[in-house]
Scaffold this motif. Structure first.
Motif, PDB file in Angstrom:
ATOM      1  N   LYS A 123       0.828  -1.200   0.000  1.00  0.00           N
ATOM      2  CA  LYS A 123       0.000   0.000   0.000  1.00  0.00           C
ATOM      3  C   LYS A 123       0.869   1.259   0.000  1.00  0.00           C
ATOM      4  O   LYS A 123       0.563   2.241  -0.681  1.00  0.00           O
ATOM      5  CB  LYS A 123      -0.934  -0.018   1.215  1.00  0.00           C
ATOM      6  CG  LYS A 123      -1.748   1.244   1.409  1.00  0.00           C
ATOM      7  CD  LYS A 123      -2.822   1.405   0.362  1.00  0.00           C
ATOM      8  CE  LYS A 123      -3.804   2.485   0.760  1.00  0.00           C
ATOM      9  NZ  LYS A 123      -3.695   3.687  -0.043  1.00  0.00           N
ATOM     10  N   ALA A 124       1.962   1.234   0.753  1.00  0.00           N
ATOM     11  CA  ALA A 124       2.862   2.381   0.783  1.00  0.00           C
ATOM     12  C   ALA A 124       3.464   2.632  -0.594  1.00  0.00           C
ATOM     13  O   ALA A 124       3.528   3.777  -1.054  1.00  0.00           O
ATOM     14  CB  ALA A 124       3.973   2.163   1.814  1.00  0.00           C
ATOM     15  N   MET A 125       3.872   1.576  -1.272  1.00  0.00           N
ATOM     16  CA  MET A 125       4.437   1.734  -2.616  1.00  0.00           C
ATOM     17  C   MET A 125       3.380   2.257  -3.584  1.00  0.00           C
ATOM     18  O   MET A 125       3.659   3.116  -4.415  1.00  0.00           O
ATOM     19  CB  MET A 125       5.005   0.400  -3.102  1.00  0.00           C
ATOM     20  CG  MET A 125       5.801   0.521  -4.365  1.00  0.00           C
ATOM     21  SD  MET A 125       7.259   1.594  -4.226  1.00  0.00           S
ATOM     22  CE  MET A 125       8.313   0.622  -3.205  1.00  0.00           C
ATOM     23  N   PHE A 126       2.153   1.772  -3.455  1.00  0.00           N
ATOM     24  CA  PHE A 126       1.050   2.250  -4.292  1.00  0.00           C
ATOM     25  C   PHE A 126       0.832   3.746  -4.058  1.00  0.00           C
ATOM     26  O   PHE A 126       0.680   4.517  -4.999  1.00  0.00           O
ATOM     27  CB  PHE A 126      -0.228   1.469  -3.984  1.00  0.00           C
ATOM     28  CG  PHE A 126      -1.399   1.859  -4.827  1.00  0.00           C
ATOM     29  CD1 PHE A 126      -1.630   1.258  -6.057  1.00  0.00           C
ATOM     30  CD2 PHE A 126      -2.284   2.843  -4.408  1.00  0.00           C
ATOM     31  CE1 PHE A 126      -2.703   1.626  -6.853  1.00  0.00           C
ATOM     32  CE2 PHE A 126      -3.361   3.220  -5.186  1.00  0.00           C
ATOM     33  CZ  PHE A 126      -3.569   2.598  -6.412  1.00  0.00           C
ATOM     34  N   ASP A 127       0.824   4.163  -2.802  1.00  0.00           N
ATOM     35  CA  ASP A 127       0.599   5.572  -2.472  1.00  0.00           C
ATOM     36  C   ASP A 127       1.729   6.462  -2.991  1.00  0.00           C
ATOM     37  O   ASP A 127       1.485   7.573  -3.479  1.00  0.00           O
ATOM     38  CB  ASP A 127       0.434   5.755  -0.963  1.00  0.00           C
ATOM     39  CG  ASP A 127      -0.878   5.197  -0.444  1.00  0.00           C
ATOM     40  OD1 ASP A 127      -1.777   4.913  -1.266  1.00  0.00           O
ATOM     41  OD2 ASP A 127      -1.001   5.034   0.785  1.00  0.00           O
ATOM     42  N   VAL A 128       2.972   5.998  -2.879  1.00  0.00           N
ATOM     43  CA  VAL A 128       4.109   6.773  -3.379  1.00  0.00           C
ATOM     44  C   VAL A 128       3.995   6.947  -4.890  1.00  0.00           C
ATOM     45  O   VAL A 128       4.156   8.052  -5.415  1.00  0.00           O
ATOM     46  CB  VAL A 128       5.444   6.089  -2.994  1.00  0.00           C
ATOM     47  CG1 VAL A 128       6.603   6.639  -3.804  1.00  0.00           C
ATOM     48  CG2 VAL A 128       5.717   6.272  -1.512  1.00  0.00           C
ATOM     49  N   CYS A 129       3.700   5.861  -5.594  1.00  0.00           N
ATOM     50  CA  CYS A 129       3.563   5.942  -7.054  1.00  0.00           C
ATOM     51  C   CYS A 129       2.388   6.837  -7.439  1.00  0.00           C
ATOM     52  O   CYS A 129       2.491   7.642  -8.375  1.00  0.00           O
ATOM     53  CB  CYS A 129       3.374   4.544  -7.645  1.00  0.00           C
ATOM     54  SG  CYS A 129       4.847   3.519  -7.529  1.00  0.00           S
ATOM     55  N   ASN A 130       1.303   6.727  -6.726  1.00  0.00           N
ATOM     56  CA  ASN A 130       0.127   7.557  -7.005  1.00  0.00           C
ATOM     57  C   ASN A 130       0.449   9.043  -6.818  1.00  0.00           C
ATOM     58  O   ASN A 130       0.038   9.881  -7.613  1.00  0.00           O
ATOM     59  CB  ASN A 130      -1.020   7.136  -6.089  1.00  0.00           C
ATOM     60  CG  ASN A 130      -2.354   7.245  -6.759  1.00  0.00           C
ATOM     61  OD1 ASN A 130      -2.451   7.244  -7.975  1.00  0.00           O
ATOM     62  ND2 ASN A 130      -3.394   7.339  -5.963  1.00  0.00           N
ATOM     63  N   GLU A 131       1.198   9.359  -5.777  1.00  0.00           N
ATOM     64  CA  GLU A 131       1.577  10.753  -5.534  1.00  0.00           C
ATOM     65  C   GLU A 131       2.483  11.270  -6.656  1.00  0.00           C
ATOM     66  O   GLU A 131       2.341  12.403  -7.112  1.00  0.00           O
ATOM     67  CB  GLU A 131       2.284  10.884  -4.186  1.00  0.00           C
ATOM     68  CG  GLU A 131       2.599  12.306  -3.810  1.00  0.00           C
ATOM     69  CD  GLU A 131       3.123  12.455  -2.394  1.00  0.00           C
ATOM     70  OE1 GLU A 131       3.768  13.484  -2.138  1.00  0.00           O
ATOM     71  OE2 GLU A 131       2.899  11.564  -1.565  1.00  0.00           O
ATOM     72  N   LEU A 132       3.391  10.429  -7.119  1.00  0.00           N
ATOM     73  CA  LEU A 132       4.270  10.837  -8.209  1.00  0.00           C
ATOM     74  C   LEU A 132       3.497  11.095  -9.487  1.00  0.00           C
ATOM     75  O   LEU A 132       3.828  12.009 -10.251  1.00  0.00           O
ATOM     76  CB  LEU A 132       5.352   9.792  -8.441  1.00  0.00           C
ATOM     77  CG  LEU A 132       6.452   9.764  -7.373  1.00  0.00           C
ATOM     78  CD1 LEU A 132       7.347   8.550  -7.568  1.00  0.00           C
ATOM     79  CD2 LEU A 132       7.250  11.041  -7.390  1.00  0.00           C
ATOM     80  N   ILE A 133       2.456  10.322  -9.729  1.00  0.00           N
ATOM     81  CA  ILE A 133       1.636  10.518 -10.923  1.00  0.00           C
ATOM     82  C   ILE A 133       0.934  11.876 -10.867  1.00  0.00           C
ATOM     83  O   ILE A 133       0.802  12.567 -11.877  1.00  0.00           O
ATOM     84  CB  ILE A 133       0.606   9.373 -11.069  1.00  0.00           C
ATOM     85  CG1 ILE A 133       1.322   8.026 -11.165  1.00  0.00           C
ATOM     86  CG2 ILE A 133      -0.304   9.588 -12.261  1.00  0.00           C
ATOM     87  CD1 ILE A 133       2.500   7.977 -12.079  1.00  0.00           C
TER      88      ILE A 133
ATOM     89  N   ILE B 120      10.248  16.907 -10.181  1.00  0.00           N
ATOM     90  CA  ILE B 120       9.704  15.767  -9.443  1.00  0.00           C
ATOM     91  C   ILE B 120      10.768  15.096  -8.576  1.00  0.00           C
ATOM     92  O   ILE B 120      10.452  14.493  -7.555  1.00  0.00           O
ATOM     93  CB  ILE B 120       9.054  14.758 -10.418  1.00  0.00           C
ATOM     94  CG1 ILE B 120       8.137  13.808  -9.669  1.00  0.00           C
ATOM     95  CG2 ILE B 120      10.101  13.995 -11.208  1.00  0.00           C
ATOM     96  CD1 ILE B 120       7.256  12.995 -10.572  1.00  0.00           C
ATOM     97  N   THR B 121      12.046  15.237  -8.947  1.00  0.00           N
ATOM     98  CA  THR B 121      13.112  14.593  -8.177  1.00  0.00           C
ATOM     99  C   THR B 121      13.313  15.233  -6.807  1.00  0.00           C
ATOM    100  O   THR B 121      13.960  14.648  -5.948  1.00  0.00           O
ATOM    101  CB  THR B 121      14.445  14.626  -8.952  1.00  0.00           C
ATOM    102  OG1 THR B 121      14.818  15.980  -9.170  1.00  0.00           O
ATOM    103  CG2 THR B 121      14.320  13.894 -10.274  1.00  0.00           C
ATOM    104  N   ALA B 122      12.760  16.413  -6.588  1.00  0.00           N
ATOM    105  CA  ALA B 122      12.889  17.094  -5.294  1.00  0.00           C
ATOM    106  C   ALA B 122      11.797  16.689  -4.311  1.00  0.00           C
ATOM    107  O   ALA B 122      11.832  17.095  -3.157  1.00  0.00           O
ATOM    108  CB  ALA B 122      12.867  18.602  -5.497  1.00  0.00           C
ATOM    109  N   THR B 123      10.832  15.893  -4.760  1.00  0.00           N
ATOM    110  CA  THR B 123       9.718  15.512  -3.881  1.00  0.00           C
ATOM    111  C   THR B 123      10.118  14.366  -2.962  1.00  0.00           C
ATOM    112  O   THR B 123      10.983  13.550  -3.298  1.00  0.00           O
ATOM    113  CB  THR B 123       8.487  15.094  -4.695  1.00  0.00           C
ATOM    114  OG1 THR B 123       8.802  13.922  -5.446  1.00  0.00           O
ATOM    115  CG2 THR B 123       8.028  16.208  -5.624  1.00  0.00           C
ATOM    116  N   ALA B 124       9.466  14.304  -1.830  1.00  0.00           N
ATOM    117  CA  ALA B 124       9.723  13.220  -0.883  1.00  0.00           C
ATOM    118  C   ALA B 124       9.326  11.872  -1.481  1.00  0.00           C
ATOM    119  O   ALA B 124      10.011  10.860  -1.268  1.00  0.00           O
ATOM    120  CB  ALA B 124       8.963  13.472   0.415  1.00  0.00           C
TER     121      ALA B 124
END
Length: 181
Positions: free
Chosen positions: A102-112, A122-126
């Motif tokens: 779920k954490a990986m899903f959320d990280v990828c979703n935020e990047l999208i 985008i490389t500066a984001t957490a």
């Protein structure tokens, strides 16, 4: 009613607990009109916010893949950094790894979401840094000698439906690696 007042207290406590239960159940309804009860809960802890159904359930999976530039200069083919395992019956009761998925899903979703912005680093984001670090950890774990670096990609797929081609959403720049101290 008992002369010492215990019947009144018992009835009041039962009524309060029944009202609390009712408000909590109503607050789980997907329609936002029922969220009005929650504004009276100043702590956010008394009236739980557990939705029985997600308002917008996920219809795809994210796959993170990486490739490595080995110390000898050979580039490896893409391999999965994160794997979505087939579900087992025991996971209905015990599935602690689901939090990591779920954490990986959320990280990828935020990047999208960040990808939709123009002129944004985008490389500066957490989220990007967390994903980069997770891939680096996997790369270091699978190679005895420290490679020169790696690159990763986020792909979106429809889950177990293999008739639809995955969509490649983000391809990182090459990330150089140094020997661990």
């Amino acid at each position: 009613m008992r002369p010492d007042g215990r019947g009144l207290v018992s009835t009041a406590v039962t009524g309060a607990l029944a009202a609390w239960f009712g408000v909590t159940v109503l607050s789980q309804h997907p329609h936002q009109v029922f969220d009005r009860f929650r504004r009276y809960d100043l702590t956010g802890l008394v009236i739980a916010n557990w939705r029985f159904f997600a308002p917008e359930p996920a219809q795809h999976d994210f796959h993170v893949l990486h490739r490595v530039l080995a110390a000898d200069g050979v580039q490896t083919p893409w391999s999965e950094t994160t794997r979505i395992p087939r579900r087992r019956l025991r996971q209905a009761l015990w599935f602690p790894d689901r939090r990591q998925d779920k954490a990986m899903f959320d990280v990828c979703n935020e990047l999208i979401v960040y990808l939709a912005r123009k002129d944004f680093d985008i490389t500066a984001t957490a989220a990007y840094q967390v994903l980069r670090d997770a891939v680096e950890l996997a790369v270091r774990g699978e190679h005895a000698a420290t490679p020169k670096g790696f690159q990763f990609v986020i792909a979106r797929a429809t889950g177990y439906d293999e008739t639809t081609e995955p969509e490649y959403l983000l391809v990182s720049k090459f990330v150089p690696l140094e020997e661990a101290a």
